[in-house]
Design a protein around this motif. Structure first.
Motif, short mmCIF file in Angstrom:
data_model
loop_
_atom_site.label_atom_id
_atom_site.label_comp_id
_atom_site.label_asym_id
_atom_site.label_seq_id
_atom_site.Cartn_x
_atom_site.Cartn_y
_atom_site.Cartn_z
N ASN A 148 -11.16 55.81 54.59
CA ASN A 148 -10.97 56.43 55.90
C ASN A 148 -12.07 57.43 56.26
O ASN A 148 -12.14 57.90 57.40
N ASP A 208 -17.06 58.39 59.25
CA ASP A 208 -17.29 59.78 59.65
C ASP A 208 -18.40 60.42 58.83
O ASP A 208 -19.24 61.14 59.37
N ASP A 249 -8.96 65.40 52.92
CA ASP A 249 -9.97 64.45 53.39
C ASP A 249 -10.80 65.10 54.49
O ASP A 249 -10.46 65.02 55.67
#
Length: 205
Positions: free
Chosen positions: A126, A130, A83
């Motif tokens: 998640n 970002d 990730d």
């Protein structure tokens, strides 16, 4: 729905085939190299293509950039080792519709397929914030690099070779080589792959 799975590890492709065996309307073909994958893109004309980030002989991102071999309806998922929001952002910029980590639960890959087949874009929950922050940030342009150096760095990250870059920019190979040499000095990198890794780790890209 036609799905093409391109991964250099045959066992991973076999595992994916077992994973989707219950979907009767999903037809799967697989390839273990960029060359074989490009041929199937043309002959099989998949609706969904899942590309290994590192194909050994090439990269999934570089294959995605070769627009001439892509059927118009194909939507791409980049299947990456982890990730990484920087890699995810680059994948979307190049044209991918989804970014999935090989470390994630397999349900995420199935979900990504379903979402992009309906015309959407998918990222791991998640990574959403970002990636959004990185894609709208211009901080990378202010970290000691000129606009030209930043452009060269991004092109390298997208998988473009120095020769391809020189042709696109209308400059000599030596000019691009010099730019890359300056970038290596500025970021203290011994090679182009290390240059990209350092740029990503420092969130310059």
């Amino acid at each position: 729905m036609r799905i093409l799975f391109i991964d250099k590890h045959p066992l991973i492709a076999d595992g994916f085939a077992a994973l989707i065996s219950s979907f009767e309307d999903w037809e799967l073909r697989s390839a273990t190299s960029a060359e074989e994958g490009a041929e199937l893109l043309a002959s099989f004309a998949p609706d969904i293509a899942i590309l290994d980030f590192d194909l050994g002989d090439d990269s999934g991102l570089k294959l995605l950039r070769k627009a001439s071999c892509w059927p118009s309806q194909a939507r791409c998922i980049i299947y990456a080792p982890g990730d990484d929001p920087v890699l995810a952002g680059i994948a979307l910029d190049v044209g991918a519709k989804a970014f999935v980590s090989k470390c994630a639960d397999t349900s995420q890959l199935i979900e990504a397929i379903k979402v992009i087949s309906d015309g959407g874009t998918w990222l791991p929950p998640n990574l959403l914030q970002d990636v959004a922050r990185l894609r709208t940030s211009i901080d990378g342009r202010n970290r000691g690099l000129t606009d030209r150096e930043f452009e060269v760095l991004r092109s390298l990250a997208y998988g473009e070779t120095m020769g391809e870059m020189a042709f696109r920019l209308g400059v000599s190979y030596r000019t691009v080589s010099n730019d890359c040499g300056i970038l290596r000095e500025k970021l203290d990198a011994k090679s182009l792959p290390e240059l990209i890794r350092i740029a990503m780790s420092r969130k310059i890209l």
